[in-house]
Design an enzyme around this catalytic site. Sequence first.
Site, short mmCIF file in Angstrom:
data_model
loop_
_atom_site.label_atom_id
_atom_site.label_comp_id
_atom_site.label_asym_id
_atom_site.label_seq_id
_atom_site.Cartn_x
_atom_site.Cartn_y
_atom_site.Cartn_z
CE LYS A 22 34.18 -8.74 -48.05
NZ LYS A 22 34.54 -7.66 -47.11
CG ASN A 23 37.95 -6.36 -48.78
OD1 ASN A 23 36.78 -6.36 -48.42
ND2 ASN A 23 38.91 -6.97 -48.10
CB CYS A 116 33.69 -6.40 -35.22
SG CYS A 116 35.34 -6.48 -35.87
NE ARG A 121 38.60 -4.82 -38.49
CZ ARG A 121 38.07 -5.44 -39.54
NH1 ARG A 121 37.22 -6.40 -39.38
NH2 ARG A 121 38.41 -5.08 -40.76
CG ASP A 306 41.00 -10.48 -45.37
OD1 ASP A 306 40.93 -10.40 -44.13
OD2 ASP A 306 40.62 -9.56 -46.13
NE ARG A 398 30.02 -9.17 -43.80
CZ ARG A 398 31.09 -8.80 -43.10
NH1 ARG A 398 31.37 -9.38 -41.97
NH2 ARG A 398 31.88 -7.84 -43.54
C1 UD1 Z 1 40.67 -4.13 -44.63
C2 UD1 Z 1 39.86 -5.21 -45.29
C3 UD1 Z 1 39.90 -6.49 -44.47
C4 UD1 Z 1 41.34 -6.90 -44.20
C5 UD1 Z 1 42.13 -5.73 -43.61
C6 UD1 Z 1 43.62 -6.03 -43.49
C7 UD1 Z 1 38.18 -3.96 -46.49
C8 UD1 Z 1 36.76 -3.58 -46.61
N1 UD1 Z 1 38.50 -4.74 -45.46
O1 UD1 Z 1 40.05 -3.87 -43.36
O2 UD1 Z 1 39.23 -7.53 -45.19
O3 UD1 Z 1 41.36 -7.96 -43.28
O4 UD1 Z 1 42.00 -4.57 -44.45
O5 UD1 Z 1 44.15 -6.39 -44.72
O6 UD1 Z 1 38.99 -3.61 -47.31
N2 UD1 Z 1 43.94 0.29 -37.33
C9 UD1 Z 1 44.06 1.23 -36.33
N3 UD1 Z 1 43.46 2.44 -36.50
C10 UD1 Z 1 42.75 2.76 -37.62
C11 UD1 Z 1 42.64 1.79 -38.64
C12 UD1 Z 1 43.24 0.56 -38.46
O7 UD1 Z 1 44.68 0.98 -35.31
O8 UD1 Z 1 42.23 3.87 -37.71
C13 UD1 Z 1 44.57 -1.04 -37.17
C14 UD1 Z 1 43.55 -2.18 -37.11
O9 UD1 Z 1 43.04 -2.36 -35.81
C15 UD1 Z 1 44.37 -3.36 -37.59
C16 UD1 Z 1 45.31 -2.71 -38.64
O10 UD1 Z 1 45.33 -1.31 -38.33
O11 UD1 Z 1 45.14 -3.87 -36.54
C17 UD1 Z 1 44.90 -2.91 -40.07
O12 UD1 Z 1 43.53 -2.56 -40.23
P1 UD1 Z 1 42.95 -1.99 -41.58
O13 UD1 Z 1 43.92 -2.18 -42.70
O14 UD1 Z 1 42.44 -0.61 -41.34
O15 UD1 Z 1 41.71 -2.94 -41.82
P2 UD1 Z 1 40.39 -2.54 -42.57
O16 UD1 Z 1 40.69 -1.45 -43.53
O17 UD1 Z 1 39.29 -2.36 -41.58
#
Ligand code: UD1
Length: 419
Positions: A22-23, A116, A121, A306, A398
């Site tokens: 999915k990701n 969420c 996030r 995950d 999902r």
């Molecule tokens: C993706 C995955 C999710 C997985 C996560 C971590 C997808 C669609 N989802 O989520 O399943 O759990 O990676 O492996 O691929 N952060 C910030 N600022 C930002 C972006 C992130 O502070 O602009 C922080 C987040 O709050 C979190 C960390 O960075 O603490 C990692 O988040 P991130 O890797 O961005 O998660 P997603 O990409 O949303």
Amino acid sequence: MDRIRIRGGTPLRGKITISGAKNAALPLMAASLLTVEKLVFQNLPQLADITTMAKLLGQHGTQVEMGKGAATLHTPSISNVTAPYDLVRKMRASILVLGPLVARCGKARVSLPGGCALGTRPVDLHIAGLQKMGARIDLEDGYIVAEVPRGLTGAEIVFPQVTVTGTENLMMAACLAKGETVLVGAAREPEVTDLAECLVKMGAKIEGIGSDTLHIQGVNALHGTTHSIVADRIVAGTYAMAAAMTGGELELVGARMEHLQAVIEFLDRVGISVTSTKDGFSVRRAANTIRSVDVNTAPYPGFPTDLQAQAMALMTLGNDGCTIHESIFENRFMHVPELCRMGANITVNGATAFVRGVPELHGAPVMATDLRASVCLVLAGLVAKGDTIVSRVYHLDRGYERVEEKLAACGAEIERLAA
Ligand code: UD1
């Protein structure tokens, strides 16, 4: 709302085919906004999140055809640059249209995903990266409004923290920017690599794929291609835990061991044997005892967040105590009170859970709170004495394709109760 009923106690035996990730699929679908030509995806999983992404892209102008073995996405022109709140709030990964829309149209209006179940996030790193590439970004009425009338320009972007979708968004944007973009501290998850490999097939110039530094040379246009989506390592890891918990043996067809090294090392220490097979790998509990082993989540190649909830479900039956430390997301222990209702002994202190093993779990009505938390309750139900009823299974849908059918085919007593 559908529920799932499970009667625990049957060791799982058989083969489960692992679907496309999915990701990986979500950013790949968003990449169709980058080209006027057709993208064909094989191995696209059938999941609620994929349908949400197809809807979102549809309202941007993408024609989506879901065929049997492949899906075709075609965006001859972008009819609308707004990603509305109604769709974005359903799925945070909708933020993945931001980079491609700005790169192709010079503007985008994407709803802020908001809070969420996994804490706040933020998406500040996505925004800061685009600003570094010349975009002007305002936050208006809950929307990220990005504009760059003369197009994005390459830049050096240093991520202070690893972000998966942040890396993907900026990598896609950089493919159509003027000049070179360097992403330092980029995410190395296999899903990021899968996207990069597809972008290269579309004509992108990306170096350093699989490393934490990506060099992307912008090109004028990208073209169509056919891509088979990488197998879902999180789904494979989940079924591996299911085999371990129930004391059975499962072959995970299509799964890739090399994407699960940290998980396989953990399973090995727990006393679970994982062996490579011609088509994937097989998982078997070698001993009666489940050894308690500490878990610490980390960006790839570390132990995936995950799979934290699923590992915790396994550890509830451990022979001793262990700690599970969640270092990626705040508030990712929503499954703990539900596991405790099934007889688990877990206490939480900040980002660390202490799990003391119990001899058995017992069935209970429980509630899913997010995708991975819900599957961990299914795992617990598979070994619990008596009946477990998991409600709010839309979370499960999902990310897991026909989970009850796949488990039932391997001997589980599990059924979906339609609302
Ligand atoms: C993706 C995955 C999710 C997985 C996560 C971590 C997808 C669609 N989802 O989520 O399943 O759990 O990676 O492996 O691929 N952060 C910030 N600022 C930002 C972006 C992130 O502070 O602009 C922080 C987040 O709050 C979190 C960390 O960075 O603490 C990692 O988040 P991130 O890797 O961005 O998660 P997603 O990409 O949303």
